[in-house]
Design a protein around this motif. Sequence first.
Motif, PDB file in Angstrom:
ATOM      1  N   LYS A 283      28.720  46.743  33.735  1.00  0.00           N
ATOM      2  CA  LYS A 283      30.026  47.399  33.668  1.00  0.00           C
ATOM      3  C   LYS A 283      30.512  47.785  35.056  1.00  0.00           C
ATOM      4  O   LYS A 283      31.688  47.603  35.388  1.00  0.00           O
ATOM      5  CB  LYS A 283      29.928  48.644  32.780  1.00  0.00           C
ATOM      6  N   ASP A 284      29.592  48.314  35.884  1.00  0.00           N
ATOM      7  CA  ASP A 284      29.975  48.724  37.234  1.00  0.00           C
ATOM      8  C   ASP A 284      30.492  47.544  38.048  1.00  0.00           C
ATOM      9  O   ASP A 284      31.498  47.657  38.757  1.00  0.00           O
ATOM     10  CB  ASP A 284      28.772  49.349  37.957  1.00  0.00           C
ATOM     11  N   ALA A 285      29.810  46.401  37.954  1.00  0.00           N
ATOM     12  CA  ALA A 285      30.205  45.240  38.743  1.00  0.00           C
ATOM     13  C   ALA A 285      31.602  44.763  38.362  1.00  0.00           C
ATOM     14  O   ALA A 285      32.413  44.434  39.238  1.00  0.00           O
ATOM     15  CB  ALA A 285      29.190  44.115  38.562  1.00  0.00           C
ATOM     16  N   ILE A 286      31.893  44.727  37.066  1.00  0.00           N
ATOM     17  CA  ILE A 286      33.220  44.288  36.621  1.00  0.00           C
ATOM     18  C   ILE A 286      34.293  45.258  37.118  1.00  0.00           C
ATOM     19  O   ILE A 286      35.325  44.847  37.665  1.00  0.00           O
ATOM     20  CB  ILE A 286      33.272  44.190  35.081  1.00  0.00           C
ATOM     21  N   ILE A 287      34.037  46.550  36.948  1.00  0.00           N
ATOM     22  CA  ILE A 287      35.025  47.556  37.346  1.00  0.00           C
ATOM     23  C   ILE A 287      35.269  47.513  38.853  1.00  0.00           C
ATOM     24  O   ILE A 287      36.412  47.516  39.325  1.00  0.00           O
ATOM     25  CB  ILE A 287      34.576  48.958  36.905  1.00  0.00           C
ATOM     26  N   LEU A 288      34.187  47.462  39.632  1.00  0.00           N
ATOM     27  CA  LEU A 288      34.322  47.506  41.081  1.00  0.00           C
ATOM     28  C   LEU A 288      34.998  46.247  41.624  1.00  0.00           C
ATOM     29  O   LEU A 288      35.793  46.322  42.567  1.00  0.00           O
ATOM     30  CB  LEU A 288      32.943  47.685  41.720  1.00  0.00           C
ATOM     31  N   ALA A 289      34.684  45.094  41.036  1.00  0.00           N
ATOM     32  CA  ALA A 289      35.344  43.871  41.476  1.00  0.00           C
ATOM     33  C   ALA A 289      36.841  43.924  41.189  1.00  0.00           C
ATOM     34  O   ALA A 289      37.665  43.509  42.019  1.00  0.00           O
ATOM     35  CB  ALA A 289      34.706  42.660  40.788  1.00  0.00           C
ATOM     36  N   LEU A 290      37.212  44.443  40.014  1.00  0.00           N
ATOM     37  CA  LEU A 290      38.633  44.557  39.677  1.00  0.00           C
ATOM     38  C   LEU A 290      39.336  45.562  40.586  1.00  0.00           C
ATOM     39  O   LEU A 290      40.479  45.340  41.010  1.00  0.00           O
ATOM     40  CB  LEU A 290      38.785  44.963  38.205  1.00  0.00           C
ATOM     41  N   ILE A 291      38.666  46.670  40.892  1.00  0.00           N
ATOM     42  CA  ILE A 291      39.254  47.654  41.811  1.00  0.00           C
ATOM     43  C   ILE A 291      39.427  47.039  43.190  1.00  0.00           C
ATOM     44  O   ILE A 291      40.443  47.253  43.867  1.00  0.00           O
ATOM     45  CB  ILE A 291      38.384  48.919  41.872  1.00  0.00           C
ATOM     46  N   ASN A 292      38.430  46.276  43.619  1.00  0.00           N
ATOM     47  CA  ASN A 292      38.501  45.622  44.928  1.00  0.00           C
ATOM     48  C   ASN A 292      39.741  44.738  45.027  1.00  0.00           C
ATOM     49  O   ASN A 292      40.569  44.884  45.935  1.00  0.00           O
ATOM     50  CB  ASN A 292      37.227  44.786  45.126  1.00  0.00           C
ATOM     51  N   SER A 293      39.872  43.808  44.079  1.00  0.00           N
ATOM     52  CA  SER A 293      41.019  42.895  44.111  1.00  0.00           C
ATOM     53  C   SER A 293      42.327  43.630  43.821  1.00  0.00           C
ATOM     54  O   SER A 293      43.371  43.303  44.391  1.00  0.00           O
ATOM     55  CB  SER A 293      40.815  41.770  43.090  1.00  0.00           C
ATOM     56  N   GLY A 294      42.275  44.626  42.926  1.00  0.00           N
ATOM     57  CA  GLY A 294      43.472  45.397  42.620  1.00  0.00           C
ATOM     58  C   GLY A 294      43.990  46.159  43.820  1.00  0.00           C
ATOM     59  O   GLY A 294      45.205  46.251  44.043  1.00  0.00           O
ATOM     60  N   THR A 295      43.070  46.698  44.620  1.00  0.00           N
ATOM     61  CA  THR A 295      43.482  47.401  45.829  1.00  0.00           C
ATOM     62  C   THR A 295      44.135  46.440  46.820  1.00  0.00           C
ATOM     63  O   THR A 295      45.131  46.773  47.463  1.00  0.00           O
ATOM     64  CB  THR A 295      42.269  48.090  46.483  1.00  0.00           C
ATOM     65  N   SER A 296      43.569  45.240  46.935  1.00  0.00           N
ATOM     66  CA  SER A 296      44.167  44.242  47.820  1.00  0.00           C
ATOM     67  C   SER A 296      45.580  43.897  47.363  1.00  0.00           C
ATOM     68  O   SER A 296      46.500  43.763  48.171  1.00  0.00           O
ATOM     69  CB  SER A 296      43.294  42.978  47.844  1.00  0.00           C
ATOM     70  N   PHE A 297      45.735  43.718  46.055  1.00  0.00           N
ATOM     71  CA  PHE A 297      47.059  43.368  45.509  1.00  0.00           C
ATOM     72  C   PHE A 297      48.058  44.499  45.743  1.00  0.00           C
ATOM     73  O   PHE A 297      49.200  44.270  46.149  1.00  0.00           O
ATOM     74  CB  PHE A 297      46.922  43.085  44.017  1.00  0.00           C
ATOM     75  N   PHE A 298      47.617  45.734  45.525  1.00  0.00           N
ATOM     76  CA  PHE A 298      48.486  46.893  45.743  1.00  0.00           C
ATOM     77  C   PHE A 298      48.852  47.018  47.216  1.00  0.00           C
ATOM     78  O   PHE A 298      50.006  47.296  47.562  1.00  0.00           O
ATOM     79  CB  PHE A 298      47.790  48.157  45.249  1.00  0.00           C
ATOM     80  N   ALA A 299      47.880  46.808  48.096  1.00  0.00           N
ATOM     81  CA  ALA A 299      48.149  46.911  49.531  1.00  0.00           C
ATOM     82  C   ALA A 299      49.145  45.864  49.982  1.00  0.00           C
ATOM     83  O   ALA A 299      49.879  46.065  50.964  1.00  0.00           O
ATOM     84  CB  ALA A 299      46.850  46.773  50.321  1.00  0.00           C
ATOM     85  N   GLY A 300      49.199  44.734  49.269  1.00  0.00           N
ATOM     86  CA  GLY A 300      50.174  43.710  49.615  1.00  0.00           C
ATOM     87  C   GLY A 300      51.601  44.209  49.513  1.00  0.00           C
ATOM     88  O   GLY A 300      52.458  43.833  50.327  1.00  0.00           O
ATOM     89  N   PHE A 301      51.889  45.069  48.520  1.00  0.00           N
ATOM     90  CA  PHE A 301      53.227  45.639  48.394  1.00  0.00           C
ATOM     91  C   PHE A 301      53.551  46.522  49.607  1.00  0.00           C
ATOM     92  O   PHE A 301      54.681  46.518  50.103  1.00  0.00           O
ATOM     93  CB  PHE A 301      53.333  46.467  47.110  1.00  0.00           C
ATOM     94  N   VAL A 302      52.557  47.267  50.072  1.00  0.00           N
ATOM     95  CA  VAL A 302      52.764  48.126  51.240  1.00  0.00           C
ATOM     96  C   VAL A 302      53.075  47.266  52.466  1.00  0.00           C
ATOM     97  O   VAL A 302      54.054  47.502  53.189  1.00  0.00           O
ATOM     98  CB  VAL A 302      51.514  49.000  51.494  1.00  0.00           C
ATOM     99  N   VAL A 303      52.227  46.263  52.686  1.00  0.00           N
ATOM    100  CA  VAL A 303      52.362  45.438  53.887  1.00  0.00           C
ATOM    101  C   VAL A 303      53.691  44.690  53.896  1.00  0.00           C
ATOM    102  O   VAL A 303      54.428  44.682  54.894  1.00  0.00           O
ATOM    103  CB  VAL A 303      51.175  44.457  53.987  1.00  0.00           C
ATOM    104  N   PHE A 304      54.044  44.051  52.762  1.00  0.00           N
ATOM    105  CA  PHE A 304      55.230  43.189  52.775  1.00  0.00           C
ATOM    106  C   PHE A 304      56.530  43.966  52.636  1.00  0.00           C
ATOM    107  O   PHE A 304      57.591  43.448  52.996  1.00  0.00           O
ATOM    108  CB  PHE A 304      55.090  42.124  51.690  1.00  0.00           C
ATOM    109  N   SER A 305      56.496  45.198  52.148  1.00  0.00           N
ATOM    110  CA  SER A 305      57.707  46.014  52.219  1.00  0.00           C
ATOM    111  C   SER A 305      58.018  46.358  53.671  1.00  0.00           C
ATOM    112  O   SER A 305      59.187  46.346  54.091  1.00  0.00           O
ATOM    113  CB  SER A 305      57.528  47.292  51.387  1.00  0.00           C
ATOM    114  N   ILE A 306      56.964  46.621  54.453  1.00  0.00           N
ATOM    115  CA  ILE A 306      57.155  46.906  55.878  1.00  0.00           C
ATOM    116  C   ILE A 306      57.607  45.646  56.618  1.00  0.00           C
ATOM    117  O   ILE A 306      58.512  45.681  57.471  1.00  0.00           O
ATOM    118  CB  ILE A 306      55.851  47.454  56.490  1.00  0.00           C
TER     119      ILE A 306
END
Length: 610
Positions: A283-306
């Motif tokens: 369960k931890d591996a699935i959650i952490l992998a999704l958080i990892n990629s989800g954070t990257s996806f979210f950060a993309g909005f920050v970067v490309f808005s700038i």
Amino acid sequence: MPAGLPPRLAGWEERLVAEVGNQACALGSTRGVFLIPYVLIALVGGIPIFFLEISLGQFMKAGSINVWNICPLFKGLGYASMVIVFYCNTYYIMVLAWGFYYLVKSFTTTLPWATCGHTWNTPDCVEIFRHEDCANASLANLTCDQLADRRSPVIEFWENKVLRLSGGLEVPGALNWEVTLCLLACWVLVYFCVWKGVKSTGKIVYFTATFPYVVLVVLLVRGVLLPGALDGIIYYLKPDWSKLGSPQVWIDAGTQIFFSYAIGLGALTALGSYNRFNNNCYKDAIILALINSGTSFFAGFVVFSILGFMAAEQGVHISKVAESGPGLAFIAYPRAVTLMPVAPLWAALFFFMLLLLGLDSQFVGVEGFITGLLDLLPASYYFRFQREISVALCCALCFVIDLSMVTDGGMYVFQLFDYYSASGTTLLWQAFWECVVVAWVYGADRFMDDIACMIGYRPCPWMKWCWSFFTPLVCMGIFIFNVVYYEPLVYNNTYVYPWWGEAMGWAFALSSMLCVPLHLLGCLLRAKGTMAEVRLPPGPPSPPLLMSSSPAALAAPDPAHLGPPPLGVPSSGCGCQGPDHPDPSVREQQGRRGGECHVTAQLTSPAHLW
């Protein structure tokens, strides 16, 4: 158990280290059509190997080298991961040093990279941003074509002040003492965060792992309110389908997944070994992998808005300002903040966030290396302050090597490490062999039984299928693409590395990739007996491995073939011997692992290698 030996720690601290420690590598990378191969490779390659490494470390209660006691013949995988993570620790901290330098320089009323007229600026430096303003009265003597040949103060600050870029790798030049002091400060921070182990690191990561999310939200709110932000976000989400057939897109996606998930570095196995034996690592591996990629996806909005705002301010298309790698962090974003009100505040926030994310990544790498190193030492060799001294020696050695990267030619050395030592080629090679060894040598079903012993149920069969078929095929496919489409290293599209520089780079790559075949060959040459004895002895079918905690592995082979039974092979159940094992050396190993079982084997003939 000698007094003072730290037991393996179980809890959310190390999970936070393992998860957020990889985000600095993933910021702003998943854009456009890149999302499609990114998600596909994450499902068939990234998540399965992420889970494999964590569960393997949790089951074996060992670092990156000793976990491969499950198959001693392929213990070279552990040495390879140690080599890779050492290289990564050595060069990656330069990102922290540069970020720290920019952070210090942000505490001024006017950012030093926002204007010309400094000692590091050249006569070609121009502060103008909008191309339609090239006929302004202040620049009436310049045409738009002439303006295109001029240089931005942001680029000149980066190349002339921070890097002090020389003519090439063959011109090292002098040390940049300001950046050297920043590098030293970063290593001191890393040392005092890691020297006591994950018990102290975990407390620090509660702040370093969560605060960047606060900064990301603040930057996103600020970014979406800027003119042009919507265009940047649309560019980020709108795929360019013509690029989907490009092999380079798939190569970049695979490399990004494996690097951002920290696969093949040995860090995940080291951190997994600190979990409780019955922790639900699936369960931890699935959650952490999704958080990892989800954070990257979210950060993309920050970067490309700038970036959308910056493109609107300069009057150019966003593709002209959407850089990657160091150019994103140290050229594109610093240029963007100069256009904002209260620019020093936003610059300080961004580089503080970058520093925290980089520290998390460095914690993971150093912890993984130190754990694997200390696991090689027998418990009888334990001495007081063993860990503190080991961490100090590791940090000091890396700092000495890093001095080559703070010279005038240091950027060329950094690129060599980045392009070859911990590249997609080496990580894909490592991941391929990990899957082959676990699925086909140890046995995928057997390992699924071992995981069921820990968490109480068998994971989804998809994991077994990936380890056995899909993931090795994906890894080898991208690996072959990497080799076929290999291009020699070029810096900034202008400087071509000399032949001896490229040879150094391949030496970095091969120093880890050759660990697997060389160790395998060395074990066979040193072992007693003939090669024919490598074959399995006659008897009931059994997976070709002596060490396992699954009941299927307990079928006793013919003693005439194997000699004395290997030390630590369990006699029943899940292989978890209690701390009262009759052998003192096994009791000491169990003490170091927090009371859990740790299986080792004695190699007395080639048959034992399997």
